[in-house]
Design a protein around this motif. Structure first.
Motif: not given
Length: 524
Positions: A105-109, A172-181, A186-192
């Motif tokens: 997921s990080a690589a996709c971003a 929300v993520l696409v509008e306030n950041a970009n598509w990579s968000a 997934n990164v914090p969700i995956g760690l949890i």
């Protein structure tokens, strides 16, 4: 700790699970958390597709691979994932899958080109192939048969939460950041999820497994890739071209080789004996049709809401909630209904509802108000939620718990293969209709302008109506809109027909086995 001699006498698993209520609740929570991550990724990425399409300048067939690069390895490796879990430990391999998924997921971003994004999505799909079947097999190893359908209903409902909030969160993520968000989330969700799984889940495995059947895994992966590649490339090469027919033929030959190998293999990746159980076979067939219809419909629905109707990513995400929220609400109820009346009626009625919803979507036009769209989304959501948990519980109940990992892998493979083929086939159907309609318009354009108009075909196929209007004017924009809608209608009708077939198959094939009827009577 058990001795080797003692564990060898236990046919089910090396550590019999303590089925106390607390352990069951913790395990259910952990598995729902992991599956939530996969389901979130499915819908959150769909909302970001138009943004990815614009920023990375991706053609329609390549955009389809943004989804299929995830779906194909997911489908092809699920069986191997179940096998790995049964042999090396279900919890251990589930955590490995979580780790792969999170890193990918990080690589996709971080991807800056279509090629790197597609490659990272493929690795992400491989991680999901470990997680998905093992989440279900761990539940089967934990819950007794009486409580398993209800647990699967909750499992499906919580996974529906990922589907439900994915479009909204993605917007929300696409509008306030970009598509990579949508990948960074997934990164914090995956760690949890890793921490929760290591803390809550007890290890289990099948001590009878001996080999991994890597030749079988290679054959089925190559077969699926050839079929999907050939279908997607029919847009540029023509469905009857030697190129496309060659890949489809190769895929069929490899599929036959896979079946022959599995028949001769001493410890096959896909135990063909599973298909002697009618309920398991029918559940798999219906699940394949479910994936075929829904993956393609959702793919084109995302393009329709944003590219044609002009909604932002957030607005489109909000407007898909009637579909996804119904899965969250209805799936747990479907699990309880399955306990009372079986899978036959919920599954067949659910697929009919999805079919009706898709027929409704096939009658939309570019200016249809949202009030004409959301009822059909709701029908699709209710139907999906009725069918999928009941099919899962029925299929898993037909196979001994000792083979839970492989059985879960087969079931999820059916859905993912259906999804990969669904996106590929519906892309081929839609782009074929779009190309025909657009070429008819190009033929009416004055000769000096035909060349530039023909070069706009990739924009038309992806529903990118805005750039066409700016480049070629309102007449071309209207023609492109009409062409895209004709393709979308063809895709939705294709999906609706498949759902109707699935409803008939479920109604005819999911009759209870005689022993099931007797057992139900005894319990009553």
């Amino acid at each position: 700790m058990q001795s080797r001699a003692t564990s060898a006498t236990l046919p089910v698993m090396a550590e019999a699970p303590d089925r106390d209520a607390r352990h069951e609740r913790l395990t259910l929570f952990a598995m729902c958390f992991g599956l939530f991550m996969i389901m979130l990724d499915n819908t959150i990425v769909n909302v970001a597709l138009p943004s990815i399409q614009r920023e990375l300048h991706i053609r329609p067939e390549t955009l389809a691979w943004t989804v299929n690069a995830y779906v194909v390895p997911f489908a092809a490796l699920i069986l191997l994932g179940g096998k790995l879990g049964d042999r090396f430990g279900r919890r251990r391999m589930f955590v490995v899958g979580l780790s792969i998924f999170t890193c990918a997921s990080a690589a996709c971003a971080l991807s800056s080109t279509a090629g790197t994004l597609v490659a990272a999505r493929a690795i992400q799909g491989a991680g999901a192939a470990l997680m998905n079947p093992l989440s279900l097999s761990i539940l089967v190893a934990t819950f007794p048969p009486k409580r398993l359908p209800a647990a699967i209903g909750i499992w499906a409902g919580i996974s529906g939460l990922g589907l439900a909030i994915g479009p909204l969160l993605g917007g929300v993520l696409v509008e306030n950041a970009n598509w990579s968000a949508v990948f960074w989330i997934n990164v914090p969700i995956g760690l949890i999820a890793v921490v929760v799984t290591l803390w809550a889940v007890r290890e289990s495995w099948d001590v009878s497994g001996r080999s991994l059947d890597l030749p079988g895994a290679s054959l089925v992966t190559a077969s699926l890739f050839c079929v999907v590649w050939g279908l997607i490339k029919s847009d540029t090469h023509g469905f009857g071209s030697a190129y496309v027919i060659g890949f489809l033929t190769a895929g069929l030959v490899l599929a036959v080789a896979f079946v022959i190998w599995e028949q001769r293999c001493s410890d096959p990746m896909l135990p063909l004996d599973f298909f002697k159980h009618r309920l398991f076979t029918v559940s798999d067939a219906v699940m394949l049709l479910v994936g075929f219809a829904l993956f393609g419909a959702i793919f084109y629905g995302a393009l329709f809401l944003q590219n044609i109707q002009g909604y932002s990513a957030l607005q489109a995400g909000v407007r898909t909630l009637p579909w996804t929220l119904m899965i969250l609400v209805v799936a747990p109820i479907a699990g309880r209904v399955n306990i009372r009346i079986g899978a036959r009626l919920p599954s067949s009625c659910g697929m009919l509802l999805v079919g009706v919803g898709l027929v409704g979507l096939a009658h939309l036009d570019a200016t249809s108000p949202y009030s004409a769209i959301w009822p059909y989304f709701m029908l699709c959501g209710v139907g999906t939620a009725l069918a999928m948990p009941t099919l899962s519980a029925t299929a898993m109940g037909a196979i001994p718990a000792v083979k839970a990992g492989v059985a879960s892998g087969v079931l999820n493979t059916a859905r993912q293969i259906g999804g990969a083929l669904g996106i590929a086939v519906m892309t081929a159907v839609a782009t074929g209709r779009i190309s025909t309609s657009w070429n008819q318009f190009v033929a009416t354009v004055p000769a000096p302008l035909r060349g530039p108009a023909a070069h706009l075909a990739p924009y038309v196929g992806g529903g990118q109506i805005g750039p066409i209007g700016r480049l070629a004017g309102p007449v071309a924009r209207d023609a492109a809109t009409s062409a895209f809608m004709s393709g979308l209608h063809a895709a939705m009708w294709t999906a609706a027909v498949l759902c109707t077939i699935a409803a008939v198959v479920a109604l005819v094939g999911l009759r209870p086995e005689p022993e099931t009827v007797e057992s139900s009577a005894a319990l009553a």
